[in-house]
Write a protein that holds these residues in place. Structure first.
Motif, mmCIF file in Angstrom:
data_model
loop_
_atom_site.group_PDB
_atom_site.id
_atom_site.type_symbol
_atom_site.label_atom_id
_atom_site.label_comp_id
_atom_site.label_asym_id
_atom_site.label_seq_id
_atom_site.Cartn_x
_atom_site.Cartn_y
_atom_site.Cartn_z
ATOM 1 N N TYR A 290 0.839 -1.216 0.000
ATOM 2 C CA TYR A 290 0.000 0.000 0.000
ATOM 3 C C TYR A 290 0.864 1.252 0.000
ATOM 4 N N LEU A 293 2.039 1.793 -3.555
ATOM 5 C CA LEU A 293 0.964 2.327 -4.406
ATOM 6 C C LEU A 293 0.757 3.809 -4.124
ATOM 7 N N GLN A 294 0.812 4.156 -2.853
ATOM 8 C CA GLN A 294 0.580 5.546 -2.447
ATOM 9 C C GLN A 294 1.776 6.440 -2.782
ATOM 10 N N HIS A 322 -4.361 4.451 3.453
ATOM 11 C CA HIS A 322 -3.435 4.968 2.445
ATOM 12 C C HIS A 322 -4.220 5.727 1.372
ATOM 13 N N LEU A 324 -4.878 6.043 -2.148
ATOM 14 C CA LEU A 324 -4.687 5.259 -3.365
ATOM 15 C C LEU A 324 -5.378 5.931 -4.559
ATOM 16 N N LEU A 327 -4.525 5.700 -8.499
ATOM 17 C CA LEU A 327 -4.765 4.498 -9.311
ATOM 18 C C LEU A 327 -5.860 4.757 -10.341
ATOM 19 N N ILE A 349 -10.722 -0.063 -2.687
ATOM 20 C CA ILE A 349 -9.717 0.746 -3.392
ATOM 21 C C ILE A 349 -10.406 1.792 -4.272
#
Ligand code: AMP
Length: 580
Positions: A290, A293-294, A322, A324, A327, A349
Motif C-alpha cells: 500500500y 501504491l501511495q 493509504h 490510493l 490508481l 480501493i
C-alpha cells in the motif's frame, strides 16, 4: 446485462474489425528488410523522443521505501554495456543467457543487453531450489548464467561442474572482494562499468528466438517454450488494450520476471509503451505494498488473485489508511479471480480488478476484461483484437468448434498472433500435439456466454496452480523419489483459500521404513530444500498403495477425486478394477 459493472474512466475499446497484426506491426520500428529487435522497441526507440529522460525503472531495494530512478537513457546505456560485455567474452547471437536474480536493476540491463546482442534470454525464478534450476540449465544448455553471488553460492555452486555448457557465470549485484569471489565467476557489474555504453542493437528476423520460458507439464521434464522477436508486437498492443498503459504512467506489475507475466508485462510492455515501471525487490508485505501504491503514485497496477486475497485478509482498514487515489486501472492474472475480489477492489480501493487470461505459450494476454468493456465479475473477459478464441471438443470427425454459447469445452485459439510460442525446445512432438489444424489447444476448460465473455472452468490436465505458479506434479514426485525410503509418489493440488491450490503428496514407502512423523518431516524438508518453497508440497500423506492405471501410471485424477470427495469418473483403466 446482469452482474456487469460500468467501466471506469477508461480508454475506448478499439474496434476489433479495424485491427490487424500488420497494422500493429507498423506501429513499431523496421530495422531494415522487416527486421526487428524486442529490446530496440523497449529502449533504443525512445532515445530520440521525449521518453529518453523519463524514468524507466523506479527501483525500491529490499530494505527501503526510498525509490531510485533510472531513466530510459541510463537503462539503455547499461544494457548496451552488458551487450558489449557479452561481445567481448565471445558470446554469439543465438546463444542462450539465463538470468537468476532478485529484482535488481542490473537484471533488467542484462535482459535487454542480451537481447540487443541477439541472444536468447531465459529468466529463472529466484525462489526455485537448486534442483529446478539445474534441470532447466541441463535442458536449455545456456552458455551464460547471470546471477548474484548469494544465489550462486546457495543454488548453483554445488552442481555447476556437471554442466559444461555453461562457459560464463556473470555476477550482478553486490560482489565480495575479488579474493573471496567464487571461482570461475566474473563480476559483471565491474565489467559493465568498463565497457562502452554505445552498442548497435542487432536487427533480427521477426521469427528469430528471443525468449525461452520454462513451463510445467503433467509428465516429463519442464518444457522450454520458445518465443520470437516479433512477440513484442503483442506485448506492446496488449499493454494498451488490456492494461490501459499510457506513456508516462507509473505502472507496477508485481510478478517476478522468473515467470512469463514478469517479463511480458513486468519488463517489455511497460517499456515499449513508455511508462515508468516500479520494481520492488522485496517480497509481499501488505503494508509495504500500500505504501508503494501511495508513495509512488501508481496509476496502473497488475497483480495476481493470491496477492489480492492476501490483501483482503488484512481487512479494509489498512487499505483505507493509504491514499490510493492516483490508481486508474487494476488488473489481475494467473488464476481464477473470484467475483468477491472484483467487488472488494471497487469498495475498498475504489476501482474493480480486471481479470485477464493467458499462459506461457501464448506469450501475451489473449482474453481480458478490457478497459472499454463492462466487467463481468468471475469472467476472464473477451478476446483482445486480433485474437480469435473458441470452445471446442474432440468429436468423431476431429476437433469440433462449439458455436452455441454456454457449452463447456477446451479453450482454443486460432494460430497467427505474433507472441505465439514457436516450439518446445528439442521437443517437436510435444509441440505439435498442442495444435489441431489452425487451432492452438490451450489445455484449459472454459465456457463462453451469449455475450462473448469467457469463463474459466479448469485444466484438462493434472498441473497445479499455486499462488499463480504452475507446478508440474512430476517434478515434485521426482524429488520425493530421490529419498531412499520412498517407493512411489503421487502429487496433486488441493484447494486453498488464499493460494488457490497448494501441493499435496501421497507417498508409499519401501519395506523397512515406518510411516511416522519424523519421516514425514524429513521428506517435507528434503522437498523444500531441493525444490524451493514455491514448489515443494505443504502436506505429505503416507499410503499403503496408490491407484494406478493398468499400464502402471499413478492416477492423480483419482487421488484428487478421493481426497476432495469428488466423483471418481471412469475407472475402467484402473489397475485391479474399480475396487482398488
Ligand atoms: P502460466 O503458463 O504459468 O502463465 O499458466 C497459465 C495457466 O494459468 C492457464 O493455462 C490457466 O490454467 C491459468 N490462468 C491464467 N490466467 C487465468 C485466469 N485469469 N483465470 C483462470 N486461470 C488462469
Amino acid at each position: 446485462m446482469s452482474g456487469s459493472t460500468a467501466p471506469s474512466r477508461k480508454r475506448q475499446d478499439p474496434d476489433p474489425q479495424a485491427f490487424s497484426w500488420a497494422e500493429a506491426r507498423a506501429r513499431l520500428s523496421d530495422l531494415g528488410e522487416g527486421r526487428i529487435n524486442l529490446a530496440f522497441e523497449a529502449l533504443d526507440r525512445h532515445m530520440d523522443g521525449p521518453a529518453a529522460e523519463r524514468t524507466a525503472l523506479r527501483f525500491l531495494a529490499r530494505d527501503s521505501l526510498e525509490a531510485r530512478d533510472i531513466s530510459y537513457r541510463a537503462l539503455n546505456e547499461r544494457a548496451n554495456r552488458f551487450a558489449n560485455v557479452l561481445d567481448e567474452l565471445g558470446i554469439r547471437p543465438g546463444e542462450r543467457v539465463y538470468g537468476l536474480s532478485q529484482r535488481i536493476p542490473d537484471l533488467y540491463a542484462a535482459f535487454f543487453g542480451a537481447i540487443k546482442h541477439g541472444c536468447v534470454f531465459t529468466p529463472l525464478f529466484p525462489a526455485f531450489g537448486p534442483e529446478p534450476i539445474r534441470q532447466r540449465v541441463e535442458i536449455g544448455e545456456p552458455t551464460v548464467l547471470v546471477t548474484t553471488e548469494r544465489l550462486y553460492r546457495r543454488k548453483v555452486a554445488e552442481w555447476i561442474t556437471q554442466t559444461p555448457c555453461l562457459r560464463e557465470v556473470l555476477l550482478i549485484g553486490d560482489v565480495s572482494d575479488v579474493d573471496e569471489a567464487p571461482e570461475n565467476t566474473r563480476d559483471a557489474g565491474a565489467l559493465m562499468d568498463r565497457a562502452s555504453s554505445q552498442y548497435s542493437t542487432r536487427p533480427m528476423a521477426p521469427d528469430a528466438p528471443v525468449l525461452l520460458h520454462f513451463t510445467s507439464g503433467t509428465t516429463g521434464t519442464p518444457k522450454g517454450a520458445l518465443h520470437v522477436h516479433e512477440a513484442v508486437i503483442t506485448h506492446h498492443v496488449t499493454g494498451q488494450y488490456a492494461l490501459d498503459l499510457r506513456p508516462g504512467d507509473v505502472y507496477w506489475c508485481t510478478a517476478d520476471p522468473g515467470w512469463v507475466t514478469g517479463t511480458s508485462y513486468g519488463m517489455i510492455a511497460p517499456l515499449t509503451n513508455g511508462t515508468t515501471l516500479v520494481v520492488d525487490e522485496a517480497e509481499f508485505d501488505a503494508e509495504r505494498w500500500y505504501r508503494i501504491l501511495q508513495d509512488q503514485a501508481v496509476k496502473v497496477w497488475y497483480t495476481a488473485p493470491t496477492a489480492i486475497r492476501m490483501l483482503m485478509r488484512q481487512g479494509p482498514e489498512l487499505a483505507r489508511a493509504h491514499d490510493l487515489s492516483t490508481l486508474r486501472f487494476l488488473a489481475s492474472v494467473g488464476e481464477p479471480l473470484n467475483p468477491e475480489a472484483v467487488h472488494w477492489g471497487r469498495e475498498v480501493i475504489g476501482l474493480p480488478f480486471h481479470d485477464n487470461w493467458w499462459q506461457t505459450e501464448t506469450g501475451g494476454i489473449m482474453i481480458a476484461n478490457r478497459p472499454g468493456l463492462p466487467i463481468r465479475p468471475g469472467s476472464m473477459g473477451k478476446p483482445i483484437p486480433g485474437i480469435e478464441a473458441a470452445i471446442a471438443r474432440q468429436g468423431e470427425s476431429g476437433l469440433q468448434i462449439l458455436h452455441e454459447p454456454d457449452q463447456t469445452g477446451e479453450l482454443v485459439l486460432k494460430q497467427g498472433w505474433p507472441s505465439m510460442f514457436r516450439g518446445y525446445l528439442n521437443q517437436e512432438e510435444r509441440y505439435l500435439k498442442c495444435f489441431d489444424g489452425e487451432w492452438y489447444l490451450t489445455g484449459d476448460l472454459a465456457r463462453r456466454d451469449a455475450d462473448g465473455y469467457y469463463w474459466f472452468i479448469g485444466r484438462t490436465d493434472d498441473v497445479i496452480k499455486s499462488a499463480g505458479h504452475l507446478i508440474g506434479p512430476f517434478e515434485v514426485e521426482s524429488a520425493l523419489l530421490e529419498h531412499p525410503a520412498v517407493a512411489e509418489a503421487g502429487v496433486i493440488g488441493v484447494p486453498d483459500e488464499v493460494a488457490g491450490e497448494t501441493v499435496k503428496a501421497f507417498v508409499t514407502l519401501k519395506p523397512g521404513h515406518a510411516p511416522d512423523k519424523a519421516l514425514q518431516k524429513e521428506l517435507l524438508g528434503l522437498a523444500r530444500q531441493r525444490l524451493g518453497p514455491a514448489v515443494a508440497p505443504r502436506q505429505i500423506e503416507f499410503r499403503d498403495q496408490l491407484p494406478r492405471t493398468r499400464s502402471g501410471k499413478i492416477m492423480r485424477r483419482l487421488l484428487r477425486a478421493r481426497e476432495l470427495g469428488l466423483p471418481e469418473g471412469d475407472l475402467s483403466t484402473l489397475e485391479g478394477g474399480s475396487n482398488d
